[in-house]
Motif scaffolding. Structure first.
Motif, mmCIF file in Angstrom:
data_model
loop_
_atom_site.group_PDB
_atom_site.id
_atom_site.type_symbol
_atom_site.label_atom_id
_atom_site.label_comp_id
_atom_site.label_asym_id
_atom_site.label_seq_id
_atom_site.Cartn_x
_atom_site.Cartn_y
_atom_site.Cartn_z
ATOM 1 N N LYS A 103 0.756 -1.117 -0.110
ATOM 2 C CA LYS A 103 0.034 0.024 -0.043
ATOM 3 C C LYS A 103 0.833 1.421 0.059
ATOM 4 N N VAL A 141 -8.004 5.906 9.070
ATOM 5 C CA VAL A 141 -7.975 4.749 8.671
ATOM 6 C C VAL A 141 -6.603 4.176 8.653
ATOM 7 N N LYS A 143 -4.152 1.121 7.786
ATOM 8 C CA LYS A 143 -3.754 -0.182 6.990
ATOM 9 C C LYS A 143 -2.472 -0.745 6.918
ATOM 10 N N VAL A 153 -7.589 -3.338 6.994
ATOM 11 C CA VAL A 153 -7.871 -1.979 7.020
ATOM 12 C C VAL A 153 -8.870 -1.821 8.214
ATOM 13 N N ILE A 155 -10.998 1.146 10.572
ATOM 14 C CA ILE A 155 -11.333 2.660 10.436
ATOM 15 C C ILE A 155 -11.512 2.786 12.107
ATOM 16 N N GLU A 185 -4.243 6.904 6.702
ATOM 17 C CA GLU A 185 -4.686 7.901 6.008
ATOM 18 C C GLU A 185 -6.155 8.718 6.458
ATOM 19 N N GLU A 186 -6.388 9.572 5.770
ATOM 20 C CA GLU A 186 -7.358 10.165 6.087
ATOM 21 C C GLU A 186 -8.801 9.499 5.682
ATOM 22 N N PHE A 187 -9.762 9.836 6.627
ATOM 23 C CA PHE A 187 -11.132 9.114 6.316
ATOM 24 C C PHE A 187 -12.126 9.854 5.257
ATOM 25 N N LEU A 188 -12.330 9.046 4.000
ATOM 26 C CA LEU A 188 -12.953 9.699 2.923
ATOM 27 C C LEU A 188 -14.424 9.393 3.235
ATOM 28 N N GLU A 192 -18.867 4.180 -3.012
ATOM 29 C CA GLU A 192 -17.739 3.295 -3.616
ATOM 30 C C GLU A 192 -17.930 2.974 -4.956
ATOM 31 N N LYS A 214 -19.076 -4.906 0.896
ATOM 32 C CA LYS A 214 -17.728 -5.643 1.562
ATOM 33 C C LYS A 214 -18.337 -6.314 3.094
ATOM 34 N N MET A 273 -13.555 6.077 -4.503
ATOM 35 C CA MET A 273 -14.745 6.645 -3.742
ATOM 36 C C MET A 273 -15.024 8.090 -4.330
ATOM 37 N N ILE A 282 -9.140 4.801 -3.580
ATOM 38 C CA ILE A 282 -9.179 3.964 -2.228
ATOM 39 C C ILE A 282 -8.110 2.826 -2.146
ATOM 40 N N GLU A 283 -8.054 2.178 -3.147
ATOM 41 C CA GLU A 283 -6.949 1.004 -3.338
ATOM 42 C C GLU A 283 -6.959 0.427 -4.822
HETATM 43 P P1 AMP Z 1 -9.354 -1.595 1.209
HETATM 44 O O1 AMP Z 1 -8.930 -2.934 1.487
HETATM 45 O O2 AMP Z 1 -8.364 -0.439 1.027
HETATM 46 O O3 AMP Z 1 -10.116 -1.593 -0.075
HETATM 47 O O4 AMP Z 1 -10.142 -0.993 2.400
HETATM 48 C C1 AMP Z 1 -11.488 -1.676 2.639
HETATM 49 C C2 AMP Z 1 -12.730 -0.660 2.813
HETATM 50 O O5 AMP Z 1 -12.330 0.217 3.886
HETATM 51 C C3 AMP Z 1 -12.948 0.003 1.713
HETATM 52 O O6 AMP Z 1 -13.800 -0.708 0.812
HETATM 53 C C4 AMP Z 1 -13.690 1.275 2.168
HETATM 54 O O7 AMP Z 1 -15.092 1.012 2.597
HETATM 55 C C5 AMP Z 1 -12.804 1.253 3.571
HETATM 56 N N1 AMP Z 1 -11.798 2.285 3.231
HETATM 57 C C6 AMP Z 1 -10.514 2.237 3.206
HETATM 58 N N2 AMP Z 1 -9.782 3.211 2.948
HETATM 59 C C7 AMP Z 1 -10.610 4.291 3.288
HETATM 60 C C8 AMP Z 1 -10.584 5.825 3.427
HETATM 61 N N3 AMP Z 1 -9.202 6.305 3.304
HETATM 62 N N4 AMP Z 1 -11.663 6.349 4.014
HETATM 63 C C9 AMP Z 1 -12.955 5.739 4.140
HETATM 64 N N5 AMP Z 1 -13.103 4.520 4.079
HETATM 65 C C10 AMP Z 1 -11.821 3.638 3.636
#
Ligand code: AMP
Ligand code: GLY
Length: 423
Positions: A103, A141, A143, A153, A155, A185-188, A192, A214, A273, A282-283
Motif C-alpha cells: 500500500k 484509517v 492499513k 484495514v 477504521i 490515512e484520512e477518512f473519506l 464506492e 464488503k 470513492m 481507495i485502493e
Molecule cells: P481496502 O482494503 O483498502 O479496499 O479497504 C477496505 C474498505 O475500507 C474500503 O472498501 C472502504 O470501504 C474502507 N476504506 C478504506 N480506506 C478508506 C478511507 N481512506 N476512507 C474511508 N473508508 C476507507
C-alpha cells in the motif's frame, strides 16, 4: 490450445466459464480449481504459491497460456517465472503487482504523479505512528502495508482505537509481515465504485463499473469480508465521472507505472470513492476482484481469451471489446460464521435457478455432490434489462439453494436502486 487458470475461488470459476466460451476452443485446466471448475476443465492438485510445481504442471499438460488470478502468486513473481520458462501468462509481473501488494508503494506512486487519493503517512515503528494519530481528526484509517485478505484495514473512531490497531498490527503482528509497515490515512466519504480494467501497460480499457458490498451483514454492518455481492453497472459512476476518472486516475496510473519501469499488464482494479472533492483512489488491486468478476464477466460480449492475449502481447489497442447492455447482480452465499470461524463439509443442494448462473467458490465435489469447504461458498449471478430485474432474479434463484448454516445478504443492490430511484 491448453489454458491453465491458477486459483480456486468463484472468480476463477467465472473466468473458466468465460474462457470456455472462447472461439479458440481451449482445453482448460485449473490449479487447484474447485468443485465447480470441473464443469469446464481438469483440476490439477497443487498450491498456487508453488512456482516450481506450477511450471512442472505446465510442462506436463503442455500448457500454452496461463491466467494467474489471485494476488499472492502475482506478488510472489509467478508471471515473471512463467515468462522466464517461455510460457505466456496473463497478469502483472512482481514489480507491477506491488501496486496491490504494498500500500505504501501505491500511495507514494499516487503522491508522485498527483493521482487523487486520501492524504496519508507511512510508518515502520509503532511509537511514531501513535504520536501521529494523536494529532489527527477521527475517524482515521489504518492499513497494513501488505496483503491481508482484505482484513488489514481498520477504521478507528477514536485515539484509543487507533492506538490499539497500531499495536496489534505492528507489535503483535496480527497480520504477520504485512503489518510491519503501516499506512495511516484520512477518512473519506462517498459512494464506492469498483472499476476493473484491461491494460497492456499503454492502452487501458475499463470494464463495466460495479459496486461491491464488503460488510458481512445487511445495512453494511458486521465485519469486512472479501465481498458479499456486487451489482453492475454502478449507477453512481456516470459517463461524466467515468471521463474524469480516465483523465485524472486511469491513464495517469498506467503512465506512472510505465515511467517507474514496471508497466502493468493484466487486469488493474481501481477501488474508488466518489468524494465531495471528486473521485479518489481507495485502493488498487492487481487482479480481477472477487466477486466483481462473477458479476462483470457475464456482461462481456467479446472473446475474453483473445482480449487476454492482446494484453499479454501489447496490442490491446486493436482489441474489440463489447459489453451487453444489461444489468447484473451477484449474491454470495457464505458459511455461518464467515469471515470468522465456520463449519465445513455441509452438503449443498442446488435446485432450479432458471437462467441465473451459479459460480462455485468454497466447495468441493465428491461423487456428484458438492460439499462446503470455504467461507464464501458460491454465488448466484443474474442478468436482466434493469437492475431491479437482475436483483429480483438473483434472490429468486438463491431460494432454490440450501446448505446447513448458509447465509447471504438480503440487500445487495439496495443502495444502487435507491440512487436510481432518487431516494
Ligand atoms: P481496502 O482494503 O483498502 O479496499 O479497504 C477496505 C474498505 O475500507 C474500503 O472498501 C472502504 O470501504 C474502507 N476504506 C478504506 N480506506 C478508506 C478511507 N481512506 N476512507 C474511508 N473508508 C476507507
Ligand atoms: N471484492 C474485493 C476484492 O476482490 O478485493
Amino acid at each position: 490450445m491448453n489454458v491453465l487458470v491458477i486459483g480456486s475461488g468463484g472468480r476463477e470459476d467465472a473466468l473458466g466459464k468465460k474462457i470456455s466460451e472462447s472461439r479458440l476452443s481451449p482445453s482448460l485446466f485449473f490449479l487447484p480449481g474447485n468443485g465447480g471448475t470441473g464443469r469446464y476443465g481438469t483440476n490439477i492438485p497443487g498450491s498456487v504459491m508453488d512456482i516450481t510445481g506450477v511450471i512442472a504442471a505446465c510442462r506436463e499438460h503442455s500448457i500454452d497460456y496461463v491466467v494467474v488470478a489471485p494476488d499472492d502468486p502475482l506478488a510472489a513473481g509467478m508471471v515473471d517465472a512463467l515468462r522466464g520458462a517461455g510460457i505466456p501468462a496473463f497478469g502483472p509481473e512482481r514489480m507491477a503487482a506491488r501496486i496491490e501488494s504494498s500500500k505504501s508503494f501505491a500511495k507514494d506512486l499516487m503522491r508522485k504523479y498527483s493521482i487523487p487519493t486520501a492524504s496519508y503517512a507511512v510508518f515502520t515503528d509503532s511509537l511514531s505512528a501513535i504520536e501521529y494519530v494523536s494529532a489527527q481528526n477521527y475517524p482515521v484509517v489504518i492499513k497494513a502495508d501488505g496483503l491481508a485478505l482484505g482484513k488489514g484495514v481498520i477504521i478507528a473512531e477514536s485515539r484509543e482505537e487507533a492506538e490499539a490497531a497500531i499495536r496489534s498490527m505492528m507489535d503483535d503482528e496480527a497480520f504477520g509481515d504485512a503489518g510491519r509497515k503501516i499506512v495511516i490515512e484520512e477518512f473519506l466519504t462517498g459512494p464506492e465504485v469498483t472499476v476493473l480494467s484491461f491494460t497492456d501497460g499503454k492502452t487501458i480499457v475499463p470494464m463495466i463499473s460495479s459496486m461491491d458490498h464488503k460488510r458481512a451483514h445487511d445495512k453494511d454492518t458486521g465485519p469486512n469480508t472479501g465481498g458479499m455481492g456486487v451489482i453492475a453497472p454502478n449507477p453512481f459512476f456516470t459517463d461524466e465521472i467515468a471521463a474524469e476518472c480516465m483523465e485524472r486516475i486511469f491513464l495517469p496510473t498506467i503512465r506512472a507505472m510505465e515511467k517507474e519501469g514496471c508497466p502493468f499488464l493484466g487486469c488493474l482494479y481501481f477501488g474508488l470513492m466518489l468524494t465531495p472533492d471528486g473521485p479518489k483512489v481507495i485502493e488498487y488491486n492487481s487482479r480481477f476482484g472477487d466477486p466483481e468478476a462473477e458479476a462483470i464477466l457475464p456482461l462481456l460480449d467479446s472473446d475474453i481469451l483473445q482480449i487476454m492475449q492482446s494484453v499479454t502481447e501489447g496490442r490491446l489497442s486493436d482489441a474489440d471489446i463489447k459489453w451487453k447492455k444489461l444489468s447484473s447482480c451477484c449474491v454470495v452465499a457464505a458459511s455461518g460464521g464467515y469471515p470468522g470461524k465456520y463449519g465445513k463439509g455441509k452438503a449443498i443442494e442446488i435446485g432450479d435457478t432458471g437462467d441465473s448462473a451459479v459460480y462455485i467458490a468454497g466447495a468441493e465435489e465428491k461423487d456428484g455432490t458438492l460439499f462446503t469447504s470455504g467461507g464464501r461458498v458460491l454465488s448466484v449471478v443474474s442478468l436482466s434489462d434493469t437492475l431491479e430485474g437482475a436483483v429480483d432474479k438473483a434472490y429468486k434463484a438463491m431460494e432454490s439453494i440450501h446448505f446447513d448454516g448458509m447465509f447471504y445478504r438480503k440487500d445487495i443492490g439496495k443502495r444502487a436502486l435507491e440512487a436510481l430511484n432518487g431516494v
